[in-house]
Design a protein around this motif. Structure first.
Motif, PDB file in Angstrom:
ATOM      1  N   ALA A  65       0.885  -1.261  -0.228  1.00 21.59           N
ATOM      2  CA  ALA A  65       0.062   0.202   0.474  1.00 21.59           C
ATOM      3  C   ALA A  65       0.626   1.033  -0.199  1.00 21.59           C
ATOM      4  N   HIS A  66       1.713   1.113   0.583  1.00 22.72           N
ATOM      5  CA  HIS A  66       2.838   2.570   0.972  1.00 22.72           C
ATOM      6  C   HIS A  66       3.531   2.391  -0.556  1.00 22.72           C
ATOM      7  N   ALA A  67       4.050   1.340  -1.382  1.00 23.87           N
ATOM      8  CA  ALA A  67       4.658   1.878  -2.251  1.00 23.87           C
ATOM      9  C   ALA A  67       3.803   2.201  -3.450  1.00 23.87           C
ATOM     10  N   ALA A 127       7.389  12.844  -2.811  1.00 29.08           N
ATOM     11  CA  ALA A 127       6.346  11.516  -2.667  1.00 29.08           C
ATOM     12  C   ALA A 127       6.249  10.998  -1.842  1.00 29.08           C
ATOM     13  N   HIS A 128       7.675   9.784  -0.959  1.00 33.33           N
ATOM     14  CA  HIS A 128       7.937   9.958  -0.212  1.00 33.33           C
ATOM     15  C   HIS A 128       7.871   9.807   1.425  1.00 33.33           C
ATOM     16  N   ALA A 129       8.444  11.080   1.111  1.00 37.02           N
ATOM     17  CA  ALA A 129       8.196  12.376   2.955  1.00 37.02           C
ATOM     18  C   ALA A 129       6.979  12.211   2.043  1.00 37.02           C
ATOM     19  N   LEU A 138       9.378   0.268  -6.412  1.00 38.53           N
ATOM     20  CA  LEU A 138      10.070  -0.447  -6.030  1.00 38.53           C
ATOM     21  C   LEU A 138      12.042  -0.178  -5.719  1.00 38.53           C
ATOM     22  N   HIS A 139      11.064   1.212  -4.560  1.00 41.01           N
ATOM     23  CA  HIS A 139      12.302   1.890  -4.050  1.00 41.01           C
ATOM     24  C   HIS A 139      13.069   0.853  -3.121  1.00 41.01           C
ATOM     25  N   ASP A 140      12.594   0.170  -2.601  1.00 40.94           N
ATOM     26  CA  ASP A 140      13.031  -0.443  -0.894  1.00 40.94           C
ATOM     27  C   ASP A 140      12.909  -1.899  -1.749  1.00 40.94           C
ATOM     28  N   ILE A 141      12.997  -2.088  -3.066  1.00 48.07           N
ATOM     29  CA  ILE A 141      13.477  -3.567  -3.379  1.00 48.07           C
ATOM     30  C   ILE A 141      14.389  -4.501  -2.180  1.00 48.07           C
TER      31      ILE A 141
END
Ligand SMILES: [Fe+2]
Ligand SMILES: [Fe+2]
Length: 358
Positions: free
Chosen positions: A178-180, A292-294, A210-213
Motif C-alpha cells: 500500500a505504501h509503495a 512524494a515518499h516523505a 520498487l524503491h525498497d526492493i
C-alpha cells in the motif's frame, strides 16, 4: 534589470530630447518619425517594452496606432504625448487603451516617473499572465480526468512490476505494498505537474514502486531491531539502495528505473546515501520520489507517531527544501492543491479493498 526597449514615435526634436533622457535613465531607445515606420518597428523581435507616441502620430499615415497596438501587441503599454490644448484628445486616447499621457513640453522627472510606472505595469501584467498559465496547469491536477490519468499510469506501473514484487518477501507485507502504491501515485502526480514526458513518468513510477526492493538483502534482525542500530548494522541497511539497483538494472524494462532506486535515499544537500550525491547530480526521478515518499510517510500512522495532516506535511516539506529536497520540486508540490493527495489516497484505499493484495 536589463535595459528596457522603448520605441518613440515622434517628430525629431521631441524624439531627440526623449532619447537623451531615457538613455540616461538606462533604457534602450529607438526613435522613428512616422506612424508607418512605427508600425514596422513594433513588429520587430524582441518586442518593445513601451511605446511613446506623439498624439499627432497616433492617427497618421492612415494608421490608427492605438488600435494596431491593442490588437497586435496588447502587452505593450502606450504613453501619448500631447500639447496642453490637445489634452481632451489625449484623454480620449487613454480611454481607447493608451496607458497614460504626458503634456508637452516634457519635464524630466514626470517623464521618468510615467515611464517607470508604465514599465512596472507591463511587468505585472506579464507576471499575472504567467501565473494564470501555471494556475491553469496546476488546476488540471484537480479535475477527474487528471486523477484518472494518474490512476491509469499507476495501474500500468503496478501491472508491470507486481509479478516481480509479489515474489519478494518484503513486498508480501500488505502495508509495504500500500505504501509503495501511494508513493508511486504521488510520484506520478508530481512528475506530471513538473511536466515530465509520459516515458519519463513511467520510469520514475517503476522506480518508486520498487524503491525498497533491495531490503530483501537486509536481515530481518536489522530491519525489525527495536533498539538503535550499530555502525555495522547501519552500513548493511544502507546497502539496500545498491542491492536494489543491482537486481533491477539487469531487467531491461527496469534498467532506467534502477537509477531511481539507487538514488532514492540521497538528499539534495549531499548528506544522503549511498553515494552522497548532491543537487542536480541526483537523478530527477529520485528528487521527485523523495518529496512524494516523505509526503506519504508524514500522512501515514507509524508505530512511533501518529499521521499528520496535509497542511502539516506542507510545512515540514517546505522547511526541508534545499536540504533534503530539491527546491524546484518542493515549489511545484506546494502549488498543488491538497485534494490531489487526498483523492489519490482514497482511490488507492478503494482499489485495495476491491483487489486481492498479494
Ligand atoms: Fe529506502
Ligand atoms: Fe519507503
Amino acid at each position: 534589470m536589463s535595459a528596457q526597449r522603448i520605441l518613440v514615435i515622434e517628430e525629431s526634436t521631441v524624439a531627440a530630447a526623449l532619447t537623451t533622457a531615457l538613455t540616461e535613465a538606462g533604457h534602450s531607445v529607438t526613435a522613428v518619425a512616422s506612424a508607418a515606420k512605427g508600425v514596422e518597428a513594433l513588429a520587430s523581435t524582441p518586442e518593445y517594452d513601451l511605446l511613446i507616441a506623439g498624439l499627432s502620430m497616433t492617427q497618421a499615415d492612415g494608421v490608427h496606432l492605438l488600435d494596431r497596438c491593442k490588437q497586435e501587441h496588447p502587452d505593450i503599454p502606450v504613453i501619448v504625448l500631447a500639447a496642453a490644448k490637445d489634452a481632451p484628445q489625449a484623454l480620449t486616447a487613454v480611454r481607447e487603451g493608451a496607458y497614460d499621457f504626458l503634456v508637452k513640453p516634457l519635464d524630466h522627472d514626470p517623464l521618468i516617473l510615467a515611464v517607470s510606472r508604465a514599465l512596472e505595469h507591463r511587468r505585472l501584467k506579464r507576471e499575472n499572465q504567467a501565473y494564470r498559465v501555471s494556475a491553469a496547469q496546476s488546476s488540471g491536477a484537480q479535475d477527474p480526468e487528471h486523477l484518472r490519468q494518474v490512476m491509469t499510469n499507476l495501474q500500468q506501473s503496478y501491472d508491470l512490476t507486481l509479478e516481480i514484487a509479489a515474489d519478494l518477501q518484503n513486498l508480501k507485507d500488505a502495508e509495504s505494498v500500500a505504501h509503495a502504491k501511494r508513493v508511486t501515485a504521488f510520484t506520478i502526480a508530481l512528475s506530471r505537474a513538473l511536466g515530465l514526458s509520459s516515458e519519463d513518468i513511467r520510469v520514475v513510477a517503476r522506480g518508486a514502486m520498487l524503491h525498497d526492493i533491495g531490503m530483501i538483502a537486509v536481515p530481518d534482525a536489522i530491519i525489525q531491531k527495536p533498539s538503535p542500530l550499530t555502525a555495522t548494522e547501519m552500513r548493511i541497511l544502507r546497502e539496500h539502495s545498491f542491492q536494489g539497483y543491482q537486481v533491477l538494472k539487469k531487467i531491461p524494462f527496469l534498467s532506467e528505473a534502477a537509477e531511481v532506486v539507487y538514488a532514492h535515499e540521497e538528499r539534495y544537500d549531499g548528506t544522503g546515501f549511498p553515494r552522497g550525491l548532491k543537487g542536480q547530480a541526483i537523478p530527477m526521478g529520485a528528487r521527485i520520489f523523495c518529496v512524494a515518499h516523505a509526503l506519504d510517510a508524514i500522512l501515514t500512522d507509524r508505530p512511533y507517531r501518529q499521521a499528520k495532516s496535509l497542511p502539516e506535511a506542507r510545512v515540514e516539506i517546505a522547511q526541508l527544501a534545499g536540504k533534503q529536497f530539491d527546491p524546484a520540486v518542493v515549489r511545484v508540490f506546494l502549488d498543488m492543491p491538497d485534494r490531489v493527495w487526498a483523492n489519490l489516497r482514497s482511490e488507492i484505499e478503494k482499489q485495495a479493498q476491491g483487489l486481492p493484495i498479494p
